[in-house]
Each structure stands twice: as C-alpha cells, then as structure tokens.
Design a protein around this motif. Structure first.
Motif, PDB file in Angstrom:
ATOM      1  N   THR A  28       0.825  -1.207   0.000  1.00 16.73           N
ATOM      2  CA  THR A  28       0.000   0.000   0.000  1.00 16.73           C
ATOM      3  C   THR A  28       0.863   1.264   0.000  1.00 16.73           C
ATOM      4  N   ALA A  29       1.912   1.280   0.812  1.00 17.74           N
ATOM      5  CA  ALA A  29       2.784   2.456   0.861  1.00 17.74           C
ATOM      6  C   ALA A  29       3.531   2.654  -0.454  1.00 17.74           C
ATOM      7  N   SER A  30       3.794   1.572  -1.165  1.00 11.47           N
ATOM      8  CA  SER A  30       4.482   1.660  -2.452  1.00 11.47           C
ATOM      9  C   SER A  30       3.563   2.182  -3.551  1.00 11.47           C
ATOM     10  N   VAL A  31       2.322   1.690  -3.548  1.00 15.63           N
ATOM     11  CA  VAL A  31       1.391   2.040  -4.628  1.00 15.63           C
ATOM     12  C   VAL A  31       0.676   3.359  -4.363  1.00 15.63           C
ATOM     13  N   TYR A  32       0.314   3.596  -3.094  1.00 16.75           N
ATOM     14  CA  TYR A  32      -0.475   4.788  -2.748  1.00 16.75           C
ATOM     15  C   TYR A  32       0.209   5.603  -1.641  1.00 16.75           C
ATOM     16  N   PRO A  33       1.453   6.031  -1.837  1.00 17.08           N
ATOM     17  CA  PRO A  33       2.205   6.677  -0.749  1.00 17.08           C
ATOM     18  C   PRO A  33       1.562   7.950  -0.232  1.00 17.08           C
ATOM     19  N   ASP A  34       0.882   8.696  -1.097  1.00 16.76           N
ATOM     20  CA  ASP A  34       0.332   9.992  -0.693  1.00 16.76           C
ATOM     21  C   ASP A  34      -1.128   9.921  -0.258  1.00 16.76           C
ATOM     22  N   TYR A  35      -1.726   8.755  -0.327  1.00 14.74           N
ATOM     23  CA  TYR A  35      -3.130   8.610   0.083  1.00 14.74           C
ATOM     24  C   TYR A  35      -3.228   8.670   1.610  1.00 14.74           C
ATOM     25  N   PRO A  36      -4.363   9.133   2.138  1.00 14.20           N
ATOM     26  CA  PRO A  36      -4.493   9.242   3.601  1.00 14.20           C
ATOM     27  C   PRO A  36      -4.560   7.859   4.257  1.00 14.20           C
ATOM     28  N   SER A  37      -3.808   7.701   5.321  1.00 15.16           N
ATOM     29  CA  SER A  37      -3.785   6.427   6.047  1.00 15.16           C
ATOM     30  C   SER A  37      -4.536   6.518   7.364  1.00 15.16           C
ATOM     31  N   VAL A  38      -4.309   7.601   8.115  1.00 17.00           N
ATOM     32  CA  VAL A  38      -4.855   7.735   9.464  1.00 17.00           C
ATOM     33  C   VAL A  38      -5.358   9.158   9.669  1.00 17.00           C
ATOM     34  N   ILE A  39      -6.546   9.263  10.244  1.00 17.14           N
ATOM     35  CA  ILE A  39      -7.096  10.542  10.695  1.00 17.14           C
ATOM     36  C   ILE A  39      -7.407  10.394  12.182  1.00 17.14           C
ATOM     37  N   HIS A  40      -6.896  11.328  12.966  1.00 21.36           N
ATOM     38  CA  HIS A  40      -7.152  11.278  14.412  1.00 21.36           C
ATOM     39  C   HIS A  40      -7.138  12.698  14.948  1.00 21.36           C
ATOM     40  N   GLY A  41      -8.310  13.271  15.169  1.00 18.88           N
ATOM     41  CA  GLY A  41      -8.372  14.668  15.575  1.00 18.88           C
ATOM     42  C   GLY A  41      -7.698  15.528  14.529  1.00 18.88           C
ATOM     43  N   ALA A  42      -6.670  16.266  14.928  1.00 20.19           N
ATOM     44  CA  ALA A  42      -5.938  17.129  13.990  1.00 20.19           C
ATOM     45  C   ALA A  42      -4.825  16.381  13.262  1.00 20.19           C
ATOM     46  N   ILE A  43      -4.563  15.136  13.641  1.00 15.05           N
ATOM     47  CA  ILE A  43      -3.471  14.362  13.036  1.00 15.05           C
ATOM     48  C   ILE A  43      -3.897  13.792  11.691  1.00 15.05           C
ATOM     49  N   ARG A  44      -3.025  13.944  10.702  1.00 12.34           N
ATOM     50  CA  ARG A  44      -3.245  13.364   9.378  1.00 12.34           C
ATOM     51  C   ARG A  44      -1.936  12.715   8.919  1.00 12.34           C
TER      52      ARG A  44
END
Length: 546
Positions: A28-44
């Motif tokens: 996943t990190a190789s194919v979609y490195p810039d896609y969002p992985s985690v959202i937590h409050g203000a953390i992205r």
C-alpha cells in the motif's frame, strides 16, 4: 504412488511465500504513498508516513533486544499508535498482545506475566493501572508512554515517550516476513467469566486469510474510509487493521464510543464502513433527532456479538446505515460467518428483511467448515430451523490454541472441530441462527427457552432501550425467564405487568418472563451484556423472596 505432478514441480522461493498481513502495508505504501492512512483529531498521516513510523517502531524494538517470539503488550485505545503496533511489532517476529483497556491492574498483571511481556506500550489514560500491574511482575518489561493529544491530560506512564522511542528506529528498516506462516502474530485474552482468562494465539496465515475474508464478504472496494467504533484490542479489531490497510483505506480513529461524535465523523469524513456490537447501533438510534440527519452516502455497518433484535436492524437501516451481520469469537480471529445477502430478499418488507439479517448465516470463504451439531455425538442436526445444536468451526482461521494450556486446547478441538459453546438452529438454506449460549439456555418444565427469542420480543416494545433475559431458579419449573430492562429516558411509567402482557401477545406462554427488573445492564468493554452478573442477581432475587 508418485504422480507426474509430484516430480520437478517443487516449492521454491519463486513460487511460494508465507502468508502474512504485515506485507499489506509495504504494498500500500508503495502504490499509494500519498493517500491518507490515518485521521485522528488534527493528526493526518499518509501511507508513506505510516509505513515509516511502523518501520521505526520495529527497528526501535529490535534495538532494545526484542525479537522473534517475544511478547509486546499494548494498552491503547483506537489511536494511530495502535494501528502502527499491528505492523511494527510483527515486523520483527514479535507477538502483539492487545490488552483490554477496561481491565483492572490485577487482571493486566496476570496477562503480562502469563504472556511474558518484554515491553508494554500504554496510553497515559491507563497509566495508574499499568504502573500498578507492572509492580507485581517478576521481570520488569520496557514501558513506553503514549501521550495522545486527543486525551491531553494525565501523567506519563514512564520516562520513555513513544514519539521519542520512534526516533531511535530506522524508517528504512529492512524487516522480514516470518520464516513460517504458522508463527504467532498476536495474543488475545478471552473475557472469561470464571477463573483466569485464556490466551488465544493467532498465526500470520490466519490473520492474512481473515483479513481477506472480511474484504470478500463485505465487498469492500479500494480506499474505504473505516471508522474505528470497534475496539482494536478486541480480536485485533476483527483483523480490520490489516484489512483496511490492504485496501489502502483510511483509518479514522476514535478514542471512545460517543454516538453523536460517530455520526459527526461519518458526515465529516464520508465514512464508508464501521463495525461494532449491537449496543453501538442501539446507541445511534437513541441520539437526539437533530444529530441523525445529514448522512447523504451509503454507510456499511458490520455487527456481531449477541444477535441484534430485528427491531434494531430495521430501525438502523431506516437511518441509511446498511447492516451486515457476522458471527465469530476470539478463538477464530473475530468474524468467520456472515448472513450473506441474496437479491431476492430485497423485495421483502423491512421487517421481513430484518428477521433474515438477524441470522448468523454461512461460513466465510476463508473458513473451511461450519456445522451445527450434537455436542455429544458430533453428528449434524437436521436443517429444519427447529433442532438446536452447538456451532462447530474448523479451518485456517481457527486459533493455534490456548497459550500454556494444552488441556483446554485439546478439549476445544475435540472431534476435529472447534467447540464454540454457542447453540443454534440450521435453516433449510444452510443459514444458521443462534438461539443461545450453551450456558444461557433456560430449561423450564423440561422445555428449552431461547433467551434471544424472548429478548427480541421485549425489544419490540417502544419503551425498551436494552433487554437481557436469564434463568431464575424456580421450585416448580426448575427455571423461569427473568428479564432485566433498561427503559428509554422518555419511556414514562412502564410497569413489569405492561412488559409481561406485551410478551404474552408475542410468545408461547411458557416463554414469557415471570419476572422483570428495571436496571442498567452490566457490560464488558466491547459492549456485551454480562449475563453471568445478571444470573447472580436473579438468584439473589430468589433468595430475597425466600
């Protein structure tokens, strides 16, 4: 006799690799490195960032001498660090032990000692419990403090901060898949009601396959937005930390279940999927009307645990949340059967659809076998929708066994099947429907009474928020149904007689509760009603009346 297909066609590196869900994050990190992985409050975080953090975690643990077969315990809510532990810990061959955050220090100390934890990663909300538990250990583990900005208070669990610890690690760490897919990936303790909990051991192959099974039965496409309403400490979040990652989805974290916040996050982040016990669905139904609106997209919710009453399923679908009902246990990596939907049922009324959706259904494609059978003879029961038997399971998504408990493992696997302890009927179409736990069935005057059937009738009363039925000792009948009820805040004056009369209109007379107690229901941290507590209370009622 050797067949022609057995010669010159051996297993080699080019055509065979072990199955492990840890590899999902590398792809996943190789194919979609810039896609969002985690959202937590203000953390992205993006997937490249999350992968770097996981490798740092694995590298830092290795640098502290932790490696293959060592246990790393974590006491964390659904926050980014919990997602990272599901990859960083097994990257080095260590075993992830996710601890139930609602347990006391004595229970946690037992688990840390029994699992021989070499490290403990803990959120400071649970600092008092962890510090007290660690005091009682013969061998002191490495303790790492997680300071989550969404908590924002409390003192540190230890002097070693999680973010500082990650900086000890290498983001380019060259981790390895396990040499054997049968190697342990995680340790999960059962929420036993008597004695010490049992340590359920998962392997890499089973975790990989159940993650794949989750995707298949839910028809999850690429890039789901998954809201963490299910505790990740429970059966490793039903393997969804791995499943969502495999699909390059987004993990939307949630420290604690808050119904109004859940609905707000669904709207804000266009959440597509979520899981939870029926209690979570029930909570969404009872938020103020103003909080329910504004969901303009399809939301899929997977539920398990006790069978959701048809009334709850029908009402939640009217909100626009589509229910998939599954069944499983800690010993089988979470859900392994599903009420697989058929298009012909779309034409049924809402109530008729809800009744079907309350079934636990058929096996996952990744489960080798499911049977409803006689627990003594191990013969399957007739598929008549009436004959009750125990649910038996077998396949690659059944646990390795119970840690340090060979006798319990042997008993659980007796006859070549895993014994669930759940009672069900088999319908003609092969779909099973749970009727009770083996220990919960009520035998009154020689008749078996399903507590789930009685609860379903009670949930149809408009004033009932929650219902649980257990056996109450009775000199004449042996046992009679005793209902514990939580009313909705706006219920008004509802009496025991009102609910008994309501049930009489919907149930055979011998199934109607003889006693109704209005109270708050005791629950586990995953939302399951603690019927063993209610059984004790029902016996106390009997003693008091005597």
């Amino acid at each position: 006799m050797t067949a022609i297909f057995d010669t010159g066609l051996e297993q080699v590196h080019a055509n065979h690799s072990v199955l492990s869900p840890v590899d999902f994050i590398a792809r996943t990190a190789s194919v979609y490195p810039d896609y969002p992985s985690v959202i937590h409050g203000a953390i992205r975080y993006s997937w490249s960032e999350t992968y770097d953090r996981c490798r740092r975690l694995g590298s830092a643990l290795a640098g502290r001498g932790i490696g293959k077969g060592d246990t790393v315990a974590v006491m964390l809510p659904n926050i980014p660090a919990m997602v990272e532990c599901h990859f960083g810990v097994p990257m080095i061959g260590a075993v992830l032990n996710t601890l139930n955050v609602r347990l006391d220090a004595e229970a946690i100390a037992f688990m840390l000692e029994h699992g021989e934890a070499k490290a403990v990663i803990a959120d400071r909300e649970f600092g008092d419990v962890v510090r007290e538990a660690v005091k009682h250990l013969e061998h002191q583990p490495l303790v790492i403090d997680v300071d989550d900005p969404e908590y924002g208070e409390g003192s540190a669990v230890s002097d070693l901060d999680y973010e500082a610890f990650l900086q000890e690690g290498d983001p380019d760490f060259e981790w390895q898949l396990p040499a054997d897919e049968w190697d342990a990936i995680s340790l999960n303790y059962t929420s036993g009601t008597t004695g010490n909990p049992k340590g359920v051991v998962y392997h890499h192959r089973g975790a990989f396959l159940n993650a794949m099974g989750n995707q298949a039965v839910w028809s999850m496409g690429q890039h789901p937005v998954y809201l963490w309403t299910l505790p990740m400490f429970h059966c490793n979040g039903w393997c969804y930390p791995w499943a969502v990652t495999a699909l390059a989805g987004t993990h939307v974290c949630l420290r604690r279940v808050d119904p109004e916040r859940i609905l707000r996050l669904i709207r804000e982040h266009q959440v597509t999927h979520m899981c939870g016990a029926p209690i979570v669905l029930n909570a969404l139904l009872n938020v103020p009307e103003a909080a329910k609106g504004g969901i303009d997209h399809v939301v899929s919710a997977m539920t398990a645990g006790a069978a959701p009453p048809a009334q709850v399923i029908g009402a939640i679908e009217e909100m626009g949340i589509r229910i998939t009902h599954v069944y499983g246990l800690t010993e089988v990596y979470g859900p392994v059967t599903v009420c697989a939907w058929k298009s012909k049922w779309d034409e049924l009324s809402l109530d008729e659809r809800a009744v079907i959706k309350a079934r636990q259904g058929v096996r996952y494609p990744t489960l080798a076998g499911m049977m409803v059978g006689d627990p003594n003879t191990m013969d399957p029961v007739p598929k008549d929708g009436k004959t009750i038997g125990e649910i038996f399971l077998r396949g690659n998504t059944v646990m390795k066994g119970y840690l340090k408990n060979p006798s319990a493992t042997e008993e659980a696997f007796r006859g070549g099947w895993f014994h669930t302890g759940d009672l069900a009927v088999w319908h003609e179409d092969g779909y099973m429907e749970i009727k009770d736990r083996l220990k919960d069935i009520i035998i009154s005057g020689g008749e078996n009474i399903s507590t789930i059937e009685v609860e379903d009738a009670l949930y149809r009363h408009p004033a009932v928020l929650e219902a649980a039925v257990v056996a109450r000792p009775d000199e004449k009948w042996g046992e009679t149904p005793c209902a514990f009820i939580t009313l909705k805040p706006e219920a008004g004056n509802v009496t025991e007689e009102d609910l008994i009369n309501f049930c009489r209109e919907r149930l055979a007379r011998f199934k109607v509760p003889k006693t109704v107690v209005f109270t708050a229901l005791p629950k586990t941290s995953t939302g399951k009603i603690q019927k063993f507590v209610l059984r004790d209370q029902a016996r106390d009622l009997d003693n008091a009346s005597g």
